[in-house]
Design a protein around this motif. Structure first.
Motif, PDB file in Angstrom:
ATOM      1  N   LYS A 225     -12.162 -55.307  28.437  1.00 44.99           N
ATOM      2  CA  LYS A 225     -11.707 -54.569  27.257  1.00 44.99           C
ATOM      3  C   LYS A 225     -12.164 -53.097  27.316  1.00 44.99           C
ATOM      4  O   LYS A 225     -11.398 -52.173  27.014  1.00 44.99           O
ATOM      5  CB  LYS A 225     -12.247 -55.252  25.983  1.00 44.99           C
ATOM      6  N   PHE A 226     -13.404 -52.926  27.721  1.00 43.67           N
ATOM      7  CA  PHE A 226     -13.966 -51.571  27.845  1.00 43.67           C
ATOM      8  C   PHE A 226     -13.182 -50.761  28.893  1.00 43.67           C
ATOM      9  O   PHE A 226     -12.769 -49.630  28.647  1.00 43.67           O
ATOM     10  CB  PHE A 226     -15.438 -51.712  28.245  1.00 43.67           C
ATOM     11  N   SER A 227     -12.958 -51.382  30.060  1.00 48.45           N
ATOM     12  CA  SER A 227     -12.237 -50.694  31.149  1.00 48.45           C
ATOM     13  C   SER A 227     -10.815 -50.364  30.722  1.00 48.45           C
ATOM     14  O   SER A 227     -10.304 -49.271  31.016  1.00 48.45           O
ATOM     15  CB  SER A 227     -12.144 -51.576  32.399  1.00 48.45           C
ATOM     16  N   THR A 228     -10.177 -51.302  30.001  1.00 46.94           N
ATOM     17  CA  THR A 228      -8.804 -51.046  29.541  1.00 46.94           C
ATOM     18  C   THR A 228      -8.802 -49.867  28.568  1.00 46.94           C
ATOM     19  O   THR A 228      -7.910 -49.010  28.611  1.00 46.94           O
ATOM     20  CB  THR A 228      -8.224 -52.312  28.853  1.00 46.94           C
ATOM     21  N   GLY A 229      -9.817 -49.811  27.724  1.00 51.72           N
ATOM     22  CA  GLY A 229      -9.925 -48.679  26.791  1.00 51.72           C
ATOM     23  C   GLY A 229     -10.003 -47.362  27.557  1.00 51.72           C
ATOM     24  O   GLY A 229      -9.329 -46.382  27.227  1.00 51.72           O
ATOM     25  N   LEU A 230     -10.819 -47.337  28.617  1.00 49.73           N
ATOM     26  CA  LEU A 230     -10.950 -46.108  29.416  1.00 49.73           C
ATOM     27  C   LEU A 230      -9.615 -45.757  30.075  1.00 49.73           C
ATOM     28  O   LEU A 230      -9.219 -44.588  30.131  1.00 49.73           O
ATOM     29  CB  LEU A 230     -12.029 -46.280  30.493  1.00 49.73           C
ATOM     30  N   THR A 231      -8.930 -46.785  30.563  1.00 48.40           N
ATOM     31  CA  THR A 231      -7.636 -46.549  31.212  1.00 48.40           C
ATOM     32  C   THR A 231      -6.630 -45.978  30.207  1.00 48.40           C
ATOM     33  O   THR A 231      -5.874 -45.057  30.513  1.00 48.40           O
ATOM     34  CB  THR A 231      -7.097 -47.882  31.792  1.00 48.40           C
ATOM     35  N   ASN A 232      -6.647 -46.515  28.988  1.00 49.85           N
ATOM     36  CA  ASN A 232      -5.630 -46.125  28.002  1.00 49.85           C
ATOM     37  C   ASN A 232      -5.882 -44.783  27.331  1.00 49.85           C
ATOM     38  O   ASN A 232      -5.027 -44.284  26.615  1.00 49.85           O
ATOM     39  CB  ASN A 232      -5.520 -47.196  26.902  1.00 49.85           C
ATOM     40  N   HIS A 233      -7.062 -44.224  27.527  1.00 51.72           N
ATOM     41  CA  HIS A 233      -7.361 -42.965  26.827  1.00 51.72           C
ATOM     42  C   HIS A 233      -7.646 -41.803  27.778  1.00 51.72           C
ATOM     43  O   HIS A 233      -8.340 -40.864  27.427  1.00 51.72           O
ATOM     44  CB  HIS A 233      -8.530 -43.171  25.861  1.00 51.72           C
ATOM     45  N   SER A 234      -7.068 -41.871  28.956  1.00 49.75           N
ATOM     46  CA  SER A 234      -7.403 -40.859  29.965  1.00 49.75           C
ATOM     47  C   SER A 234      -6.581 -39.574  29.839  1.00 49.75           C
ATOM     48  O   SER A 234      -6.962 -38.538  30.371  1.00 49.75           O
ATOM     49  CB  SER A 234      -7.217 -41.445  31.362  1.00 49.75           C
ATOM     50  N   LEU A 235      -5.453 -39.647  29.139  1.00 49.82           N
ATOM     51  CA  LEU A 235      -4.601 -38.445  29.062  1.00 49.82           C
ATOM     52  C   LEU A 235      -5.143 -37.444  28.041  1.00 49.82           C
ATOM     53  O   LEU A 235      -5.774 -37.836  27.054  1.00 49.82           O
ATOM     54  CB  LEU A 235      -3.177 -38.835  28.655  1.00 49.82           C
ATOM     55  N   LEU A 236      -4.858 -36.171  28.277  1.00 47.49           N
ATOM     56  CA  LEU A 236      -5.191 -35.141  27.288  1.00 47.49           C
ATOM     57  C   LEU A 236      -3.948 -34.881  26.451  1.00 47.49           C
ATOM     58  O   LEU A 236      -2.825 -35.067  26.929  1.00 47.49           O
ATOM     59  CB  LEU A 236      -5.581 -33.836  27.992  1.00 47.49           C
ATOM     60  N   HIS A 237      -4.142 -34.443  25.226  1.00 50.91           N
ATOM     61  CA  HIS A 237      -3.012 -33.974  24.424  1.00 50.91           C
ATOM     62  C   HIS A 237      -2.320 -32.884  25.249  1.00 50.91           C
ATOM     63  O   HIS A 237      -2.995 -31.987  25.778  1.00 50.91           O
ATOM     64  CB  HIS A 237      -3.550 -33.407  23.095  1.00 50.91           C
ATOM     65  N   GLU A 238      -1.000 -32.950  25.349  1.00 49.87           N
ATOM     66  CA  GLU A 238      -0.301 -31.996  26.232  1.00 49.87           C
ATOM     67  C   GLU A 238      -0.570 -30.539  25.851  1.00 49.87           C
ATOM     68  O   GLU A 238      -0.572 -29.662  26.713  1.00 49.87           O
ATOM     69  CB  GLU A 238       1.206 -32.276  26.256  1.00 49.87           C
ATOM     70  N   ASP A 239      -0.839 -30.269  24.574  1.00 46.99           N
ATOM     71  CA  ASP A 239      -1.150 -28.879  24.188  1.00 46.99           C
ATOM     72  C   ASP A 239      -2.398 -28.384  24.929  1.00 46.99           C
ATOM     73  O   ASP A 239      -2.526 -27.196  25.226  1.00 46.99           O
ATOM     74  CB  ASP A 239      -1.436 -28.791  22.673  1.00 46.99           C
ATOM     75  N   MET A 240      -3.312 -29.311  25.186  1.00 48.02           N
ATOM     76  CA  MET A 240      -4.555 -28.895  25.842  1.00 48.02           C
ATOM     77  C   MET A 240      -4.336 -28.477  27.288  1.00 48.02           C
ATOM     78  O   MET A 240      -5.132 -27.724  27.855  1.00 48.02           O
ATOM     79  CB  MET A 240      -5.610 -30.020  25.780  1.00 48.02           C
TER      80      MET A 240
END
Ligand code: ACO
Length: 443
Positions: A117-132
């Motif tokens: 679950k922890f690893s999936t969380g890391l995988t799912n939140h790796s992108l930056l907001h495109e504005d950044m």
């Protein structure tokens, strides 16, 4: 994954009966002695000013405990380092960086389901907001990646709450995950930006460490192969850097948190503290020192003579530690890893030979022996980073990625501490006594 953000720092000494007595101006003061779980003793001086009008003075906090903490134990005399009770040697050999991050943040090794679950969380939140992504264009190509990492981390506060006091526990958990995942992306993007290559987005099929290598070194035009041995050494490097109790950057994170600032501001402050050459910047300084010795053709014994001459102000970078007065256990592991990875990659690095020579000489030299100066974690890490193709100005960024779980664990401990106060040291004032303001025409 545990969502219990309310984990409390244990006070192993709540039934304390031990006291130290201070005698001052004929008055005796009793102060409680606190005992830690490894039998470390501390005098609780919190009432000293109220009872005796005294504060303690300790330049550089050499002998000051700033908190009680359940996270990391170090015995600098014996060269012991443990995360949540587990020896660093065992973690470096058998664990992964993601598992160690979980251990530090949540207190125990995860079950298989918790780790997934922890690893999936890391995988799912790796992108930056495109504005950044546009922010990167604003930095000159010569910008130090630590400057980019620290300011981009602070910028994340513009997109997410980050512990402003009004958040659910679940949402706060997400901030920890976001930081772990997005800082890696920021770090790799800042490198790509500095060399003018297209950004490589995170790949959900890759592990945390394999993704670092891919985002840094892949290009869109060809396949990029990631060797398992390289992923293993990257995991080891990050694990060894993951926490080190109340060091300068971690204390900074805790201190900024004590004011109630956003977690993104706290971690950004930690990154800035880490940047200095006496702290996380030392790995860069070590490599530059070795390069300079190599390029000047100087004998390393001559270099040590310069180091020992106080007037030269030259230090043997990667040597000495505020806490370790014995071998830094992390340096021992990295020395072996260094041999292994250079062998695997077929690299014969003259800088490694210089480093080994310096170490051998220094360890038998009375100057270093008497001062208990041994190689620290940074002495060999730079040589490994170089072998992996990581440029010198990214070394401290790699250290920051490694230290991040430690910062988050300490942030969380500080955030949840029920007797928390804003950190606000005192001082002994040594300036001018009261004097009148003099208008500029009369000065
Ligand atoms: N080279 C030469 N002499 C040294 C070194 C060194 N690397 N480190 C300490 N000394 C000497 C000091 O000159 C001093 O000598 P003196 O007693 O004759 O005045 C004595 O050893 C004690 O040094 P301090 O600076 O008081 O020790 P402190 O605990 O404050 O500093 C530190 C620790 C900052 C790490 C220091 O050893 C140093 O500058 N090392 C080099 C930089 C480095 O490698 N930093 C990385 C630390 S690990 C980390 O942050 C991940």
């Amino acid at each position: 994954m545990s969502t219990d953000l309310k984990e409390k720092t244990s006070n192993p000494d709540s039934s304390n009966k031990d006291f130290a007595t201070l005698e001052y101006q004929g008055k005796k003061l009793e102060m409680p002695v606190i005992t830690g779980s490894e039998n470390e003793k501390a005098i609780d001086i919190s009432k000293l000013r109220a009872d005796a009008g005294l504060i303690t003075l300790d330049n550089g906090y050499v002998n000051t405990g700033s908190c009680q903490s359940d996270i990391t134990f170090i015995n600098g005399e014996k060269g012991i380092l443990r995360y949540r009770g587990i020896d660093i040697e065992e973690l470096a050999e058998r664990s992964s960086f993601v598992e160690v991050a979980y251990l530090l943040i949540y207190g125990n090794l995860p079950s298989k389901a918790e780790l997934d679950k922890f690893s999936t969380g890391l995988t799912n939140h790796s992108l930056l907001h495109e504005d950044m992504i546009h922010f990167f264009a604003g930095y000159p190509s010569t910008a130090h990646p630590m400057a980019i990492l620290s300011s981009m981390t602070s910028s994340l506060a513009a997109y997410y709450h980050g512990g402003d006091g009004n958040q659910s526990e679940e949402s706060l958990e997400l901030d920890l995950i976001r930081l772990l995942s997005k800082l890696r992306t920021i770090a790799c993007f800042s490198y790509k930006k500095s060399i003018g290559q297209p950004l490589i987005y995170p790949n959900n099929k890759l592990s945390y460490c394999a993704n670092i290598m891919n985002m840094m070194f892949a290009v869109p035009t060809e396949e990029y192969y990631i060797d398992d041995e390289i992923v293993k050494v990257m995991n080891q490097l990050l694990i060894l850097h993951a926490d080190h109790e109340q060091n300068c950057s971690t204390s900074t994170v805790r201190m900024v948190q004590s004011s109630g600032a956003s977690i993104y501001a706290c971690i950004s402050a930690g990154i800035s503290a880490l940047w200095g050459p006496l702290h996380g910047g030392a790995n860069q300084a070590v490599l530059e020192m070795l390069q300079q010795i190599h390029e000047s053709g100087q004998n390393y014994k001559e270099f040590l003579t310069q180091v020992k001459d106080k007037k030269s102000k030259i230090r043997l970078m990667g040597f000495g530690h505020r806490v370790y007065k014995n071998f830094d256990p992390r340096a021992k592991i990295l020395r072996k890893a260094c041999d292994r990875i250079l062998d695997k990659l077929g690299i014969s690095d003259p800088l490694l030979e210089i480093a080994k020579g310096l170490e051998e000489e220094a360890l038998k030299d009375p100057y270093f022996v008497e001062r208990k100066l041994y190689p620290n974690v940074d002495f060999y890490s730079g040589i490994i980073y170089s072998a992996l193709g990581i440029p010198v100005n990214m070394f401290t960024v790699m250290f920051a990625l490694g230290r991040l779980p430690g910062w988050l664990a300490h942030w969380k401990e500080q955030y949840n501490f029920d007797k928390k106060k804003i950190c606000r040291p005192r001082q002994v004032y040594t300036g001018e006594n009261a004097r009148p303001y003099v208008p500029v025409r009369d000065r």
